[in-house]
Design an enzyme around this catalytic site. Sequence first.
Site, PDB file in Angstrom:
ATOM      1  CB  SER A 297       6.178  -9.815   3.974  1.00  0.00           C
ATOM      2  OG  SER A 297       7.472  -9.314   3.799  1.00  0.00           O
ATOM      3  CD  GLU A 308       2.768  -2.607  18.036  1.00  0.00           C
ATOM      4  OE1 GLU A 308       3.915  -2.120  18.085  1.00  0.00           O
ATOM      5  OE2 GLU A 308       2.557  -3.835  18.176  1.00  0.00           O
ATOM      6  CE  LYS A 322       9.361 -13.093   4.225  1.00  0.00           C
ATOM      7  NZ  LYS A 322      10.190 -11.938   4.653  1.00  0.00           N
TER       8      LYS A 322
END
Length: 470
Positions: A297, A308, A322
């Site tokens: 999560s 990224e 998740k």
Amino acid sequence: MKNFHFVMLVFAIVFLSVGVTAFALAFGNEKAVDQGAFDRKEFEKLYAAFDTLNNGYFQEVDQDKLVNGAINGMVDALDDPYSDYMTVDEAKSFHQSISSSFEGIGAEIQEQGGFIVIVTPIKGSPAEKAGLKPNDKVLSVDGKSIQGMSATEAVTLIRGKKGTKVELSIQRPGMEEALSVPIIRDTIPIETVYGEMLEDGIAKVQITSFSENTTKELIETLNELQGQGMKGIVLDLRHNPGGLLERAIEISSLFVPEGKNIFQVEDRNGNRKEVKSKGSKSPNIPLVVVIDKGSASASEILAGAVKESANVTLVGEKSFGKGTVQRAEDFADGSNLKFTTEKWLTPNGNWIHKKGINPDYEVTLPDYASLPVIDPDQELKLSSSSPQVKVAQQMLKAIGFDPGREDGFFDEQTKSAVEKFQAAENLEVDGVLAGSSTVKLMENVREMLNKNDTQIQKASEILKQQLGNK
């Protein structure tokens, strides 16, 4: 390297909900459900069923139970482990999960395919000390099967007052026989950041969850470590089940350049909204993040954001996976409905739900890291044979006392290994593993793992290379 100071970012704080677990996991705005009257044709069948049972059942029915059951049925029909209806008592327990502390075993759980599964134990909790691991299935609680229960129902059984005992039956992947795990409940403080200096100016900072004070704790820890000569950070997100979304945004903004994406949110119609870094006086300092299958999560949001949008290296194992957002809504009576509203994606638009985030360097821990707990109340002695003996033999071998076999049969050579271990630890030398001998054996294994944490070692090695190239 320039000196820097971590500055607390100021955000508009929205109240955020917890997940379908024993501790904060999911996130979203919370508001009161409109209590206006419903007069819709699709409810006629529901009303008719209620009246039929209320008036015609052979015993007097509990109307509240019928209503709660109807709502549960609707939520169950979604087939979504992160959507849940909570009664008044269950909602009260739910809200306590984001307070400064609660009483229980300290394990994050969720429902998967009709089973209650451990997502991760909380650092320092009774669950962690008892050896619970991510992906362990909880078959029963104090002898009562919990198969088919929601995570909220299971939490109600597992939680309890400090000092009381609960016994879980656990099915661990790769092991044929179920394990009986006794745990003494305790107060679970929500301290979420732990920092220490390793060597060569490298600091290890562990975030165990994203709770109300996590950003403040992290900034204080980083400032303290900076004063101790920190030159690089290993950010440990292992066994982190997530938590409050706003904390993930704040912390990501410490490491992701201002204006770059932290994550994206997509609604049911495919509309996407980018959530960008708030910007900070973030230092130009090397960072490596460590993840594992217990990272879920909000911790995956942070890992995806730095990977990224800040080119940060990830080390460890594939994360939990998740990728959905939940919102919790309170009813007037104090009960609560939590449901999935959106999916979240990484800065580059990747949906990691049920897939997880792959590390740049996949590194596993030593085999003995996954060994279960041994019950100190059981006597393991000459001629006994059991799965617990097998675990004890594996532990003895891991810390340098070779029992000669690892098949679960306690023979003379195993007894000799136990005696040598007891002598080395100044324990009573009787060749029997029980009580203090068992506890000490498990402590030694944990200490051995801390010294041979292959994932932290790899992250440190990468940091040293980065520092050397400066």
